[in-house]
Design an enzyme around this catalytic site. Structure first.
Site, PDB file in Angstrom:
ATOM      1  N   SER A  45       0.813  -1.213   0.000  1.00  0.00           N
ATOM      2  CA  SER A  45       0.000   0.000   0.000  1.00  0.00           C
ATOM      3  C   SER A  45       0.849   1.267   0.000  1.00  0.00           C
ATOM      4  CB  SER A  45      -0.934   0.024   1.211  1.00  0.00           C
ATOM      5  OG  SER A  45      -1.851  -1.047   1.169  1.00  0.00           O
ATOM      6  N   GLY A 219      -4.337  -2.167  -1.025  1.00  0.00           N
ATOM      7  CA  GLY A 219      -3.470  -1.805  -2.139  1.00  0.00           C
ATOM      8  C   GLY A 219      -3.199  -0.316  -2.143  1.00  0.00           C
ATOM      9  N   GLY A 221      -2.536   3.705  -3.883  1.00  0.00           N
ATOM     10  CA  GLY A 221      -2.971   4.646  -4.901  1.00  0.00           C
ATOM     11  C   GLY A 221      -4.411   5.104  -4.808  1.00  0.00           C
ATOM     12  N   CYS A 247      -9.553  -2.107   2.943  1.00  0.00           N
ATOM     13  CA  CYS A 247      -8.781  -0.935   2.527  1.00  0.00           C
ATOM     14  C   CYS A 247      -9.097  -0.524   1.082  1.00  0.00           C
ATOM     15  CB  CYS A 247      -7.295  -1.195   2.763  1.00  0.00           C
ATOM     16  SG  CYS A 247      -6.292   0.305   2.816  1.00  0.00           S
ATOM     17  N   LEU A 248      -8.170  -0.693   0.136  1.00  0.00           N
ATOM     18  CA  LEU A 248      -8.460  -0.320  -1.238  1.00  0.00           C
ATOM     19  C   LEU A 248      -9.652  -1.110  -1.769  1.00  0.00           C
ATOM     20  CD1 LEU A 248      -7.750   1.257  -3.823  1.00  0.00           C
ATOM     21  CD2 LEU A 248      -6.184  -0.597  -4.431  1.00  0.00           C
ATOM     22  N   ASN A 289      -3.637   2.197   6.892  1.00  0.00           N
ATOM     23  CA  ASN A 289      -2.687   2.776   5.944  1.00  0.00           C
ATOM     24  C   ASN A 289      -3.439   3.196   4.696  1.00  0.00           C
ATOM     25  OD1 ASN A 289      -0.512   3.524   4.391  1.00  0.00           O
ATOM     26  ND2 ASN A 289      -0.043   1.433   3.764  1.00  0.00           N
ATOM     27  N   TYR A 292      -6.917   7.751   1.003  1.00  0.00           N
ATOM     28  CA  TYR A 292      -8.239   8.023   0.451  1.00  0.00           C
ATOM     29  C   TYR A 292      -9.302   7.428   1.370  1.00  0.00           C
ATOM     30  CZ  TYR A 292      -5.893   9.515  -3.795  1.00  0.00           C
ATOM     31  OH  TYR A 292      -5.101  10.183  -4.686  1.00  0.00           O
ATOM     32  N   HIS A 332      -7.233  -2.555   8.755  1.00  0.00           N
ATOM     33  CA  HIS A 332      -6.619  -3.856   8.472  1.00  0.00           C
ATOM     34  C   HIS A 332      -6.879  -4.842   9.611  1.00  0.00           C
ATOM     35  CE1 HIS A 332      -4.161  -2.817   4.893  1.00  0.00           C
ATOM     36  NE2 HIS A 332      -4.249  -1.598   5.415  1.00  0.00           N
ATOM     37  N   GLU A 334      -6.211  -7.890   9.575  1.00  0.00           N
ATOM     38  CA  GLU A 334      -5.073  -8.822   9.649  1.00  0.00           C
ATOM     39  C   GLU A 334      -3.907  -8.220  10.409  1.00  0.00           C
ATOM     40  OE1 GLU A 334      -3.904  -6.166   6.354  1.00  0.00           O
ATOM     41  OE2 GLU A 334      -5.780  -7.036   7.077  1.00  0.00           O
TER      42      GLU A 334
END
Length: 359
Positions: A45, A219, A221, A247-248, A289, A292, A332, A334
């Site tokens: 990430s 991930g 971006g 997340c992403l 993390n 966005y 996260h 995990e």
């Protein structure tokens, strides 16, 4: 050897070089974790970004390769207040500087990371450059720095071919958008056979695999870049197959349902972010993390409802979908490194798949 950190706003920091020697331009974020620097370095990430660690001493327990979250580091540069030259831990394979040299990741120490963090908090994430070259005139350098954009990083971090991990009762397809390895580990230890797929695998391939569940990974971006992936997720979300996203993956699922994302001022990066389960009012400490976030005002309440909310700033941290077996979280569960408070969310995913199997 001296090293220099130049930010796009003209701030110049002088420190001591360590690690690799390449000059690098990237986006700068800060991470508040007290441990887990190897997991930070190897979290995909962070592709396209350099990380400022707020904890003052980094490297004190060395590097244990078994703890990597991917097979290589993805950060562009590493900024610390003080580097511990000799890590002391019985599991360590090498010291941190040796690891960074092996992967040509440039670092700078001796920087006032407290001031640098406050600067990022007030002005937001900024582009910058780490170099061992002293520039008498930084005007041309600043133009290069300001023109930098984090682009195409999902393609840089995803796997190239599908592969299978573990054996078990539940067959799970894991979309790798820059996945941390512990996502698959958490599934495998819960009796899952996990097939990991490249980010742009067509939805039809997944549907033909007759999977019990689908996992969308974390991930790097801007999620709005991934339009072809979003189209695949639209198809999968209508399949009736249970889906859990992190997340992403959480952001991409939101975009697939017509919700909106936006860039945060300085993001959430660290292992101490409190999130509240709005179903139970219970608060958990999470690892995060991301730069966005899904705009909670954009959620269509006929399609979904807020599940988790950040206690510090009120931002959206999780969504439950009302018409499909889909749950997503921004943080996260995990959590490597970090608290395991929300690891039970993987158990909920197993329950979703078990319900489907027994129907």
């Amino acid at each position: 050897m001296k090293a220099y950190l130049i930010l796009e706003d003209g701030h110049v920091f002088e420190g001591e070089h360590f690690g690799g020697h390449k000059e690098v331009i990237s986006e700068f974020v800060f991470n508040t974790s007290m441990t887990g620097y190897l997991e930070v370095l190897t979290d995909p990430s962070y592709a396209g970004q350099s990380v400022v660690m707020t904890y003052p001493l980094i490297g004190n327990y060395g590097v244990c390769l078994e703890d990597q979250e991917s097979n290589q580091p993805f950060v562009e540069g590493f900024v610390v207040s003080e580097l511990a030259r000799l890590g002391s831990h019985f599991r360590k394979n090498m010291d941190l500087e040796t690891y960074l040299k092996q992967h040509d990741i440039i670092g700078i120490q001796g920087v006032d990371t407290r001031f640098l963090t406050k600067l990022i908090r007030s002005k937001g994430c900024m582009n910058g450059l780490i170099t061992t070259h002293h520039y008498d005139d930084i005007s041309d350098v600043l133009k290069r720095i300001q023109n930098y954009q984090v682009k195409g990083v999902v393609n840089q971090t995803t796997c190239q071919q599908p592969y299978v991990l573990g054996q078990g009762q539940y067959k799970v397809a894991l979309y790798d958008f820059g996945a941390k390895q512990n996502i698959a580990r958490e599934l495998v230890k819960r009796n899952c056979e996990v097939t990991v797929y490249p980010a742009r695998t067509p939805a039809q391939t997944i549907l033909e695999g007759h999977f019990d569940g689908i996992m969308l990974s974390n991930g790097p971006g801007d999620p709005s870049e991934c339009q072809d992936i979003i189209e695949n997720i639209k198809i999968l979300s209508q399949s009736g197959i249970p889906i859990f996203a992190i997340c992403l993956g959480h952001q991409l699922m939101s975009l697939a349902h017509g919700f909106q994302t936006e860039k945060m001022v300085y993001g959430h990066h660290g292992a101490n972010h409190p999130v509240k389960d709005l179903n139970t009012n219970r608060v958990y400490i999470s690892t995060q993390n991301h730069n966005y976030v899904v705009r909670k005002e954009s959620i269509d309440e006929s399609l979904a409802k807020m599940w988790f909310q950040n206690v510090n700033d009120g931002t959206l941290e999780g969504i439950e979908y009302l018409q499909e077996p889909i749950k997503t979280v921004q943080f996260h569960p995990e959590a490597c490194a970090g608290p395991l408070d929300t690891a039970n969310l993987f158990d909920q995913f197993i329950e979703m798949m078990g319900g489907k199997q027994n129907a």
